[in-house]
Design a protein around this motif. Sequence first.
Motif, PDB file in Angstrom:
ATOM      1  N   ILE B 124       0.816  -1.209   0.000  1.00 29.22           N
ATOM      2  CA  ILE B 124       0.000   0.000   0.000  1.00 29.22           C
ATOM      3  C   ILE B 124       0.854   1.265   0.000  1.00 29.22           C
ATOM      4  O   ILE B 124       0.440   2.306  -0.474  1.00 29.22           O
ATOM      5  CB  ILE B 124      -0.959  -0.033   1.211  1.00 29.22           C
ATOM      6  CG1 ILE B 124      -2.067   1.010   1.061  1.00 29.22           C
ATOM      7  CG2 ILE B 124      -0.202   0.193   2.514  1.00 29.22           C
ATOM      8  CD1 ILE B 124      -3.183   0.843   2.046  1.00 29.22           C
ATOM      9  N   GLY B 125       2.091   1.151   0.513  1.00 32.36           N
ATOM     10  CA  GLY B 125       2.890   2.363   0.703  1.00 32.36           C
ATOM     11  C   GLY B 125       3.948   2.582  -0.353  1.00 32.36           C
ATOM     12  O   GLY B 125       4.808   3.436  -0.213  1.00 32.36           O
ATOM     13  N   GLN B 126       3.891   1.813  -1.445  1.00 29.76           N
ATOM     14  CA  GLN B 126       4.984   1.932  -2.410  1.00 29.76           C
ATOM     15  C   GLN B 126       4.890   3.165  -3.288  1.00 29.76           C
ATOM     16  O   GLN B 126       5.897   3.668  -3.766  1.00 29.76           O
ATOM     17  CB  GLN B 126       5.014   0.686  -3.285  1.00 29.76           C
ATOM     18  CG  GLN B 126       6.024  -0.332  -2.787  1.00 29.76           C
ATOM     19  CD  GLN B 126       5.741  -1.689  -3.371  1.00 29.76           C
ATOM     20  OE1 GLN B 126       5.091  -2.523  -2.749  1.00 29.76           O
ATOM     21  NE2 GLN B 126       6.215  -1.897  -4.578  1.00 29.76           N
ATOM     22  N   GLY B 127       3.695   3.609  -3.528  1.00 25.99           N
ATOM     23  CA  GLY B 127       3.545   4.779  -4.390  1.00 25.99           C
ATOM     24  C   GLY B 127       2.106   5.240  -4.383  1.00 25.99           C
ATOM     25  O   GLY B 127       1.241   4.625  -3.741  1.00 25.99           O
ATOM     26  N   SER B 131      -1.357   3.285  -3.222  1.00 24.21           N
ATOM     27  CA  SER B 131      -2.222   3.788  -2.153  1.00 24.21           C
ATOM     28  C   SER B 131      -3.643   3.975  -2.662  1.00 24.21           C
ATOM     29  O   SER B 131      -4.611   3.593  -1.999  1.00 24.21           O
ATOM     30  CB  SER B 131      -1.695   5.122  -1.632  1.00 24.21           C
ATOM     31  OG  SER B 131      -0.514   4.924  -0.905  1.00 24.21           O
TER      32      SER B 131
END
Lengths: 334, 196, 544
Positions: B124-127, B131
């Motif tokens: 979820i936090g990669q880009g 998100s």
Amino acid sequence: MAILLLPLVLGGCVKEGISDKATEVHALFYTILWLALPVFAFVEGVLFYCIVRFRKRPGDDVPPRQYPGNRGALAAFFAGPLAIVIALLIFGESAVATVDRNDAHPVEQLVITGFQWEWSARYVAEKVTVTGKTNKTPLLMELPVDVPTRIELRATDVMHEFYVPDLLYMKNAVPGHPNIFTITPTKVGTYHGQCAQYCGLWHSRMALTVKVVPQQEFQRWVAQESQAHAPGSGSCQTTGSAFTLVASQTSWDKDCVGVVAGVPFRITITNKDRGIDHNFAVYDSPDLGHRFYLSPTVTGVATKTFTVPALPAGTYYFQCDIHGPAMAGTLVVR
Amino acid sequence: MTGTTPEALERYAVRGASSAVMAMTLFVASEAVFFGAFFGIYASAYTQTKVWPPGNVSTPSRDLPTIATVILLLSAVTMALARRGARRSGHRDRTTPWLWATVVAAIAFVALVAYGFGGLHFGIGQGIYESLFYTITSLALAHVAGGIVLLALVLARARSGELALAREPLVAASIYWYFVVVLGVVIYLLLYAAAG
Amino acid sequence: MTTTEVRPASTAPRPVGARALDWLTTTDHKKIGIMYLVNSFSFFAIAGGMAMLIRTQLAKPNNTVLSPETYNETFTMHGTLMIFLVILPLLSGFGNYFVPLQIGALDMAFPRVNALSFWLLPVGGLTILSGYLTSGGAAAAGWTNYVPLALQEGTGEDLWVLGLLVVGTSSLLGAINFIVTVLRLRAPGMSMSRVPIFTWATLSTSVLVVLAVPALTATLMIVFADRHLGTVFLDPSHGGSVFNYLNTFWFFGHPEVYMLIMGAWGIVSEIIPVFSGKPLFGYRGVIAALLLVLALSFTVWGHHMYTTGLVDDSLFSITTELISVPTGVLFFNWLFTLWRGKIRFEPAMVFALGFVAMFVIGGIDGVWMASPAMDYAIHDTYFVVAHIHYVLFGGSLFGIMAAMYYWFPKMTGRYLGRRLGHIHFWLTFVGFNVTFFPMHFLGLAGMPRRIASYPASSGWGPLNLVATLGAYVIGIGMIVGGINLFLSLRRPRTAPADPWQGNTLEWATSSPPPPHNFDELPPITSERPVRDRRLAVAAAEVTS
Ligand code: HEA
Ligand code: HEA
Ligand code: CUA
Ligand SMILES: [Cu+2]
């Protein structure tokens, strides 16, 4: 009410401005004033007149004429303000076009960085960086008079706002979104500036001082600053292969640390700034040409220890990447 | 003087019986703005990069989502048939089967999309795309789940025969359901199809 | 003959517990309305108390009454409470009580949902305030909660987010309820072109809520997700952007400020005609203006971001300046309603006139800030603080005070004291101007907002001292208002059904109204049915 407004009319309340653009805004203030004042006077005047003239007298029980209004009046109610609005827009749009127009050939170039809660200013061509110390000394930056200066605004942590009231101008420093503007100060003097965007605990202390000086004096100041900020000669003792840095109020407790060459060393960071991030980065020089090491961030309040790979002997520059030169020093490797 | 008495008002207020439908329409309008906010973020991120999605995202497979979206579209059809059934006879036997079909389609949709999550190779936090992907899809799934509950309530009414008297709950539920279907299609286009 | 004492059930004094239970479980729009008012005035006292702390801290340079931590929490809570838990709920409270009455309905469309909307409010408000109990303290990122600052905050911030989600849900449910009520439950004859302006205003406000509050919900969720779920919506190093917050927040934020004023416009548009003895000048024009503001308010949000370098300033400047036009129409309609009227200076009217006099100043401040080049010089300074208070205090709150004096007899059967009412007004009015007018000059002199202290060398000391003294006068004025309220509640019920020679249907029923609202409604053939009936009755008396 009119008496309260009098000082506005008499002026002396909006600053004169110390640049061409500021003078433009100064004039705009009065343009709007002269367009708005009749509206204000009309509303308050009619209101006051009605209150005095149309009060119900005791014993007068005849109802007033029941007039429900008419289309013509309504049309006028729309048309009047619309005319004023159009005038406001003509002046307003032309002023903003002037103020937003960037000088195509700036002479000086600065990168100003805002962070909690201090500013740093880097003079790009001169390779000089000046900064202040949070809660101790605000940033002092000089600008040559009558020289078009290009300023790139950056923020490393949260939003800030570069605001110099005498420039009649402010611009946000937005993380991840550098903002660029140009100014040409035209009046020599010392001016107060302050962060205007609320940025947390010490927002109220995030001040700066802008000194507009004659050009020769500016050159002298730059030379002097680049002397003062020359990489240290490496005067501090080595502490073996481990040392501690304490960050508090956006400052390190040391500005020089020494370690032995050729072996990895350990650094312990104690961050006393609640909720604020710091890290530790090693560069060849304050120009940040080459980065040898960057630690993970330490969010306050916390203490963390990291191991830095071995470095060859020499003098290095270290800083917190978030707070730049405001948290910097010399790393001596022997 | 002739005026209006409370009794007359009470009678007059029966006119207000379709309030539920109007309230649902308004609610759906607010939901549209809610998702619109996320699509706005999508649009601003989309216009700011040359490659979409930005970074090296291993984009989600389109196979399952395509099937799921088709099923969702079919559920709109069954919903419409349920409405028609209720209008035609007011008899639950023309309505209930179609409602059940809609519920089954909805459950299938949720199951397929959720199963598809298993094959994702990004966090979820990669880009920003990642998100948006997780946030929007899980919000949408929650809305589908809400729709299933709503349909179940309507089914309960159908069982007790109330639906024969007042169609409003069914119509209200269908408005919500159509919204969910449109949402599903938009999500398919933006998060799966456009991320090819 | 033996007589057993039998009291009629209705007058029997019932145990306090049962009466409390009545209120706790009621779905009567009138009781819910009163609960809204009581709840919001309580939050007003808290938020106003905080304002006194703010002013005390700023009274002189380098003051240390509040530490910077506390100061930052205080103005954050002051702004949050005033905007979300005072003004909007107060207007909703009056809306709850009077919209059904004004349109001749028996209750709101969804009485139980209505009770829910109310009860969510104290829950949300206390959730926000409960931040004070956490170790990191209450949220301190300002009512605008800018990121990334808000991402650094402690648990208080999470409570702020959750509390606002609850409050937002309350507004949304309430708004849907209002819209359905107005569109579907109007009495026979009450066509939309006869609906009172206050009801029109509540309807417009509700449309704003339905179309704008979801954007706030999304914004709050984004903040929460970035804080706790690992999303990167706001993180520029991962492709997110601060812009995602600013844009979504202000898309809500600007319509929000019109939610806070439209109800007050409605109130003033009711009171001025009644106390001038004339119909509202240009009833249809007022409605048209309301609807225009409603539409325009969704197009101007960028004016809060002129200095961010993220929006097209000149575009937003055009839409923003245009909104002055319909607002101006309202002003002219009020003024021409007064013209050649026979004005009675009851406290309600005095507050309404105070509204006209003060709101115009706030509006004109807005015109300065709407010009981007000008805003570069005054954004985030006390000029904005002056604007906020001229529109919200001189505007919304004066309107609410007017409504209080106007409708109090209807709600309680008792008049609010006239003499104390005038004292309340004058203290507030004078104190208000002494407090907030100098802030224009402070802003122009470069004093940023949201600073916990300022150095003596700044030269801002004297005007700040004046402002602080003025604030104390407001405080005294408000206490007088409170005393007036308290004293009036112990007076006997003497108010008749129609104490002011009103126009609209709430005056057609007893004060206070029976649970079923109306024993009988007058025929509705114009937008002033109660006046029509009064004239008809008078004519009948003359002929008989
Ligand atoms: C009740 C709430 C309310 C209302 C009604 C308004 C009304 C207006 N506001 Fe205000 N505003 C706020 C509450 C409100 N505002 C708040 C709370 C903030 C701060 C948010 C924060 O914390 O950052 C803010 C901030 C704010 C800004 C951002 C400033 C900044 O941060 O730098 C701007 C900029 O354009 C602005 C403009 C306007 C305008 C043009 C109007 C117009 O609607 C005003 C129109 C009215 C008139 C103009 C007067 C009557 C008109 C006539 C008599 C007709 C003739 C007049 C002319 C032709 C000029 N407001
Ligand atoms: C409706 C909105 C509203 C109202 C009414 C007020 C009222 C007041 N405000 Fe507020 N203010 C805001 C909305 C409002 N404010 C907002 C939105 C901000 C921005 C916040 C931010 O930056 O995030 C702000 C910010 C703000 C600041 C700037 C802080 C800063 O930037 O650092 C200041 C400074 O002086 C201030 C002062 C005051 C004062 C002295 C009052 C006084 O007039 C208050 C007077 C009221 C009382 C003293 C209450 C007394 C009550 C009783 C005694 C009970 C009586 C009982 C009954 C009537 C039932 N306010
Ligand atoms: Cu930096 Cu305020
Ligand atoms: Cu706005």
